[in-house]
Design a protein around this motif. Sequence first.
Motif, mmCIF file in Angstrom:
data_model
loop_
_atom_site.group_PDB
_atom_site.id
_atom_site.type_symbol
_atom_site.label_atom_id
_atom_site.label_comp_id
_atom_site.label_asym_id
_atom_site.label_seq_id
_atom_site.Cartn_x
_atom_site.Cartn_y
_atom_site.Cartn_z
ATOM 1 N N PRO A 15 0.806 -1.321 -0.159
ATOM 2 C CA PRO A 15 -0.114 0.108 0.064
ATOM 3 C C PRO A 15 1.015 1.197 -0.073
ATOM 4 C CG PRO A 15 -0.574 -1.680 1.535
ATOM 5 C CD PRO A 15 0.558 -2.072 1.128
ATOM 6 N N LEU A 16 0.443 2.254 -1.016
ATOM 7 C CA LEU A 16 1.537 3.359 -1.111
ATOM 8 C C LEU A 16 0.973 4.623 -0.157
ATOM 9 C CD1 LEU A 16 2.035 3.389 -4.890
ATOM 10 C CD2 LEU A 16 3.517 2.658 -2.997
ATOM 11 N N ASP A 17 -0.301 4.597 0.443
ATOM 12 C CA ASP A 17 -0.801 5.487 1.044
ATOM 13 C C ASP A 17 -2.094 4.752 2.148
ATOM 14 O OD1 ASP A 17 -3.071 5.196 -0.382
ATOM 15 O OD2 ASP A 17 -2.950 6.945 -1.652
ATOM 16 N N ASP A 18 -2.915 5.583 2.668
ATOM 17 C CA ASP A 18 -3.951 4.958 3.364
ATOM 18 C C ASP A 18 -5.098 4.638 2.909
ATOM 19 O OD1 ASP A 18 -2.043 5.339 5.835
ATOM 20 O OD2 ASP A 18 -2.805 7.589 6.142
ATOM 21 N N THR A 19 -5.262 4.723 1.734
ATOM 22 C CA THR A 19 -6.449 4.265 0.865
ATOM 23 C C THR A 19 -6.713 2.862 1.276
ATOM 24 O OG1 THR A 19 -6.009 5.803 -1.005
ATOM 25 C CG2 THR A 19 -7.349 4.034 -1.347
ATOM 26 N N PRO A 20 -7.933 2.257 1.421
ATOM 27 C CA PRO A 20 -8.231 1.035 1.888
ATOM 28 C C PRO A 20 -7.708 0.173 0.780
ATOM 29 C CG PRO A 20 -10.215 2.336 2.165
ATOM 30 C CD PRO A 20 -9.073 3.451 1.673
ATOM 31 N N VAL A 21 -7.284 -1.120 1.072
ATOM 32 C CA VAL A 21 -6.656 -2.038 -0.080
ATOM 33 C C VAL A 21 -8.038 -2.946 -0.299
ATOM 34 C CG1 VAL A 21 -5.270 -4.028 -0.435
ATOM 35 C CG2 VAL A 21 -4.578 -1.898 1.065
ATOM 36 N N PRO A 22 -8.164 -2.857 -1.804
ATOM 37 C CA PRO A 22 -9.392 -3.598 -2.207
ATOM 38 C C PRO A 22 -8.823 -5.287 -2.122
ATOM 39 C CG PRO A 22 -8.124 -2.878 -4.143
ATOM 40 C CD PRO A 22 -7.699 -2.293 -2.780
ATOM 41 N N ALA A 23 -9.693 -6.121 -1.828
ATOM 42 C CA ALA A 23 -9.627 -7.349 -1.806
ATOM 43 C C ALA A 23 -10.186 -7.817 -3.260
ATOM 44 C CB ALA A 23 -10.267 -8.083 -0.782
ATOM 45 N N GLY A 24 -9.685 -9.107 -3.463
ATOM 46 C CA GLY A 24 -10.052 -9.570 -4.911
ATOM 47 C C GLY A 24 -9.053 -10.244 -5.466
ATOM 48 N N THR A 25 -9.329 -10.658 -6.784
ATOM 49 C CA THR A 25 -8.392 -11.235 -7.991
ATOM 50 C C THR A 25 -7.903 -10.041 -8.657
ATOM 51 O OG1 THR A 25 -9.685 -13.255 -7.762
ATOM 52 C CG2 THR A 25 -8.180 -12.946 -9.620
ATOM 53 N N ILE A 26 -6.371 -10.382 -9.020
ATOM 54 C CA ILE A 26 -5.694 -9.451 -9.952
ATOM 55 C C ILE A 26 -6.286 -9.891 -11.474
ATOM 56 C CG2 ILE A 26 -3.600 -8.741 -10.883
ATOM 57 C CD1 ILE A 26 -2.399 -10.009 -8.024
ATOM 58 N N THR A 27 -6.493 -8.710 -12.307
ATOM 59 C CA THR A 27 -6.626 -8.728 -13.489
ATOM 60 C C THR A 27 -5.635 -8.304 -14.448
ATOM 61 O OG1 THR A 27 -9.159 -8.672 -13.138
ATOM 62 C CG2 THR A 27 -8.263 -8.392 -15.495
ATOM 63 N N TYR A 28 -4.763 -9.310 -15.004
ATOM 64 C CA TYR A 28 -3.817 -8.584 -15.711
ATOM 65 C C TYR A 28 -4.146 -8.538 -17.229
ATOM 66 C CZ TYR A 28 -0.619 -10.285 -12.206
ATOM 67 O OH TYR A 28 0.086 -10.450 -10.920
ATOM 68 N N PRO A 29 -3.498 -7.600 -18.030
ATOM 69 C CA PRO A 29 -3.736 -7.270 -19.471
ATOM 70 C C PRO A 29 -3.711 -8.549 -20.053
ATOM 71 C CG PRO A 29 -2.851 -5.443 -18.548
ATOM 72 C CD PRO A 29 -2.754 -6.415 -17.656
ATOM 73 N N PRO A 30 -4.293 -9.012 -21.407
ATOM 74 C CA PRO A 30 -3.904 -10.215 -21.995
ATOM 75 C C PRO A 30 -2.665 -10.157 -22.498
ATOM 76 C CG PRO A 30 -5.838 -9.235 -22.933
ATOM 77 C CD PRO A 30 -5.322 -8.192 -22.078
ATOM 78 N N LEU A 31 -1.583 -9.226 -22.671
ATOM 79 C CA LEU A 31 -0.236 -9.131 -23.111
ATOM 80 C C LEU A 31 0.469 -9.862 -22.194
ATOM 81 C CD1 LEU A 31 1.480 -6.893 -21.272
ATOM 82 C CD2 LEU A 31 -0.151 -5.422 -22.249
ATOM 83 N N TRP A 32 0.271 -9.863 -20.827
ATOM 84 C CA TRP A 32 0.905 -10.957 -19.732
ATOM 85 C C TRP A 32 1.208 -12.350 -20.186
ATOM 86 C CZ3 TRP A 32 3.704 -9.296 -15.404
ATOM 87 C CH2 TRP A 32 3.780 -7.931 -15.247
ATOM 88 N N ASN A 33 0.299 -12.629 -21.156
ATOM 89 C CA ASN A 33 0.288 -14.002 -21.670
ATOM 90 C C ASN A 33 1.195 -14.176 -22.610
ATOM 91 O OD1 ASN A 33 -1.786 -14.842 -19.557
ATOM 92 N ND2 ASN A 33 -3.210 -14.083 -20.853
ATOM 93 N N THR A 34 1.995 -13.309 -22.940
ATOM 94 C CA THR A 34 2.973 -13.513 -24.162
ATOM 95 C C THR A 34 4.032 -14.527 -24.017
ATOM 96 O OG1 THR A 34 4.039 -11.406 -23.397
ATOM 97 C CG2 THR A 34 2.154 -11.157 -25.120
#
Length: 166
Positions: free
Chosen positions: A147-166
Amino acid sequence: MSLITRCETPADTAAIREVNLLAFGKTYEPDLVEAIRSDPGAWLPHLSLVAVADDGIIGHILFSRVHINSTPVLSLGPLAVLPNHQNQGIGGALMQAGLTAARTAGEHLVILLGHPTYYPRFGFLPATTFDIHHPHIDDGPHLMVLPLDDTPVPAGTITYPPLWNT
């Protein structure tokens, strides 16, 4: 050794590719950097930094856009330093410069897949601490968040752009 960190420029692309290729010894990381540059949804030019010494570009760090559910966050990687300049604090200098640039840009959270004994020194914690999960791999100690600040951290699943599958 004199060292500066700065944003990459178009003239740096060949040197950045070479740094990533030599640092990792394979083409996945340099190909990924090039794919991210070509994706306007992932590419954040102000968060692609190089370390420049007297002999040229010796390191590179890249932050790109991913999401946790629908919340935009940063993904860190790759972080690369030429082999003959490793273990001299260059990766740490790039990390500090990159995190400062991310905070200045108003970003709230960074995720990464990385070495579980290197990144905690910068404050990274296991992603499972925040109920954040990777969509395709085990959520083991390599998946971390900062975390870079005090903003609440969202829980859940990371969504990567399709390019990460290259």
